[in-house]
Design a protein around this motif. Structure first.
Motif, short mmCIF file in Angstrom:
data_model
loop_
_atom_site.label_atom_id
_atom_site.label_comp_id
_atom_site.label_asym_id
_atom_site.label_seq_id
_atom_site.Cartn_x
_atom_site.Cartn_y
_atom_site.Cartn_z
N SER A 194 -3.53 3.74 0.22
CA SER A 194 -4.20 2.50 -0.15
C SER A 194 -3.25 1.55 -0.88
CB SER A 194 -5.39 2.82 -1.06
OG SER A 194 -5.83 1.66 -1.74
N GLY A 195 -3.30 0.28 -0.50
CA GLY A 195 -2.48 -0.72 -1.18
C GLY A 195 -3.25 -1.43 -2.28
N THR A 196 -4.52 -1.09 -2.43
CA THR A 196 -5.37 -1.71 -3.44
C THR A 196 -5.62 -0.71 -4.57
OG1 THR A 196 -6.48 -2.98 -1.70
CG2 THR A 196 -7.60 -2.84 -3.84
N LYS A 237 -5.59 6.61 -3.05
CA LYS A 237 -4.73 7.09 -1.98
C LYS A 237 -5.31 8.42 -1.50
CE LYS A 237 -0.49 5.14 -3.98
NZ LYS A 237 0.86 5.45 -4.51
N LEU A 238 -5.41 8.59 -0.19
CA LEU A 238 -5.97 9.81 0.38
C LEU A 238 -4.92 10.67 1.09
CD1 LEU A 238 -9.26 8.40 1.95
CD2 LEU A 238 -8.91 9.28 -0.36
N ALA A 239 -3.77 10.08 1.39
CA ALA A 239 -2.72 10.81 2.10
C ALA A 239 -2.31 12.06 1.31
CB ALA A 239 -1.51 9.91 2.30
N TRP A 278 -6.99 15.11 9.22
CA TRP A 278 -5.99 14.19 9.75
C TRP A 278 -5.24 13.50 8.62
CZ3 TRP A 278 -5.35 8.85 9.22
CH2 TRP A 278 -4.27 8.34 9.93
N VAL A 279 -5.95 12.94 7.65
CA VAL A 279 -5.29 12.16 6.61
C VAL A 279 -4.41 13.02 5.71
CG1 VAL A 279 -7.04 12.23 4.76
CG2 VAL A 279 -5.65 10.17 5.09
N THR A 280 -4.71 14.31 5.62
CA THR A 280 -3.88 15.19 4.80
C THR A 280 -2.51 15.42 5.43
OG1 THR A 280 -3.95 17.19 3.42
CG2 THR A 280 -4.50 17.46 5.74
N THR A 281 -2.38 15.11 6.73
CA THR A 281 -1.08 15.25 7.39
C THR A 281 -0.16 14.06 7.12
OG1 THR A 281 -1.74 14.16 9.47
CG2 THR A 281 -2.18 16.53 9.29
N LYS A 282 -0.70 13.00 6.55
CA LYS A 282 0.10 11.80 6.28
C LYS A 282 0.77 11.93 4.90
CE LYS A 282 -0.04 9.59 9.24
NZ LYS A 282 0.60 9.86 10.57
N LYS A 283 2.01 11.52 4.82
CA LYS A 283 2.77 11.66 3.58
C LYS A 283 2.35 10.60 2.56
CE LYS A 283 7.49 12.15 1.84
NZ LYS A 283 7.17 13.42 1.17
N ALA A 284 2.09 11.05 1.34
CA ALA A 284 1.71 10.13 0.27
C ALA A 284 2.93 9.36 -0.23
CB ALA A 284 1.07 10.90 -0.88
N LYS A 285 2.76 8.07 -0.44
CA LYS A 285 3.84 7.24 -0.99
C LYS A 285 3.84 7.38 -2.51
CE LYS A 285 3.70 3.86 2.77
NZ LYS A 285 3.43 2.46 3.13
N PRO A 286 5.01 7.46 -3.11
CA PRO A 286 5.07 7.62 -4.57
C PRO A 286 4.58 6.39 -5.30
CG PRO A 286 7.25 7.21 -3.68
CD PRO A 286 6.34 7.42 -2.50
N GLY A 287 4.10 6.60 -6.52
CA GLY A 287 3.67 5.49 -7.36
C GLY A 287 4.60 5.37 -8.56
N ALA A 306 -9.50 0.23 6.36
CA ALA A 306 -9.58 -1.10 5.74
C ALA A 306 -9.41 -1.03 4.23
CB ALA A 306 -10.91 -1.77 6.08
N CYS A 307 -9.92 0.03 3.62
CA CYS A 307 -9.81 0.17 2.16
C CYS A 307 -8.69 1.14 1.75
CB CYS A 307 -11.13 0.68 1.57
SG CYS A 307 -12.49 -0.50 1.69
N HIS A 308 -8.50 2.19 2.54
CA HIS A 308 -7.58 3.26 2.13
C HIS A 308 -6.22 3.20 2.83
CE1 HIS A 308 -10.66 5.23 -0.27
NE2 HIS A 308 -11.51 5.03 0.73
N GLY A 309 -5.98 2.18 3.63
CA GLY A 309 -4.70 2.04 4.31
C GLY A 309 -4.65 2.79 5.62
N ALA A 310 -3.88 2.31 6.56
CA ALA A 310 -3.82 2.90 7.90
C ALA A 310 -3.35 4.35 7.88
CB ALA A 310 -2.90 2.08 8.80
N ASP A 311 -2.53 4.70 6.89
CA ASP A 311 -2.02 6.07 6.79
C ASP A 311 -2.53 6.79 5.54
OD1 ASP A 311 -0.69 4.62 4.88
OD2 ASP A 311 1.32 5.38 5.38
#
Length: 212
Positions: A58-60, A65-67, A109-118, A50-55
């Motif tokens: 975070s969009g907030t 971001k935890l990915a 688990w979350v470390t396997t998700k690719k971080a989106k660039p900022g 809810a706070c950190h985004g499904a993957d």
């Protein structure tokens, strides 16, 4: 010689039994310490998304971001939220509901998700931020951020967190908290931030947001 034969045989049998028991136990130990990614995904979805985004992206801007973050770092932070070593009333509530196993499952688990660039937003500030990130502030003995967090912001697993692409608002809040005493769970960061002013903190945060 005959007197010692039974003793020798018994010793060999005992040693073989101990060895067999140890070998049988090893897979169970390995299984117990291996993170369960399926459980981690389920827990993350129920508690963190809810706070950190499904993957984990975070969009907030206020939530990190935890990915792709180093799992050891995430586990440490969750444990310190739970113990109040890192003060945050919201995270304290969530972390307190998690066991050490839950934390490990979520982190791996979350470390396997690719971080989106900022993206950096202020051209003037980002130049200053790059200078500090790569070279520090010599007259105040502020070390280069790149020395610990690496030139591309990838960090060093189990030691220093990934910063690349992190929300500038979140980075500003954390550096300010280190400087002002609101966050006390890293002495090196407290010492570094104590020597930085608001503009320098904002500049580094803006540069980090666009780092890749």
């Amino acid at each position: 010689m005959k007197l010692f034969a039974p003793l020798l045989i018994a010793a060999v049998v005992a040693a073989a039994s101990i060895s067999a028991f140890a070998n049988d136990a090893k897979p169970e130990v390995a299984k117990a310490t291996k993170p369960d990614l399926a459980k981690g995904e389920a827990t993350f979805g129920a508690v963190c998304a809810a706070c950190h985004g499904a993957d984990g992206n975070s969009g907030t801007p206020a939530y990190p971001k935890l990915a792709q973050q180093h799992p050891e770092y995430l586990v440490k932070q969750l444990q310190e939220f739970k113990s109040d070593k890192r003060a945050n009333a919201i995270m304290k509530g969530f972390a307190s509901a998690l066991s050490d196993e839950d934390m490990k499952n979520v982190a791996y688990w979350v470390t396997t998700k690719k971080a989106k660039p900022g993206f950096a937003k202020d051209k003037e500030l980002v130049t200053l931020g790059e200078r500090i990130y790569r070279g520090g502030i010599a007259d105040r003995q502020v070390p280069a951020c790149a020395g610990c967090h690496s030139p591309n912001g990838a960090g060093i697993p189990s030691q220093y967190p990934r910063l690349s692409g992190q929300h500038a608002d979140y980075a500003i809040a954390q550096l300010t908290a280190f400087r002002d005493g609101g966050r006390k769970n890293s002495l090196p960061m407290t010492q570094v931030a104590a020597k930085m002013n608001d503009r320098e903190i904002k500049a580094v945060a803006d540069y980090v947001a666009g780092l890749r």
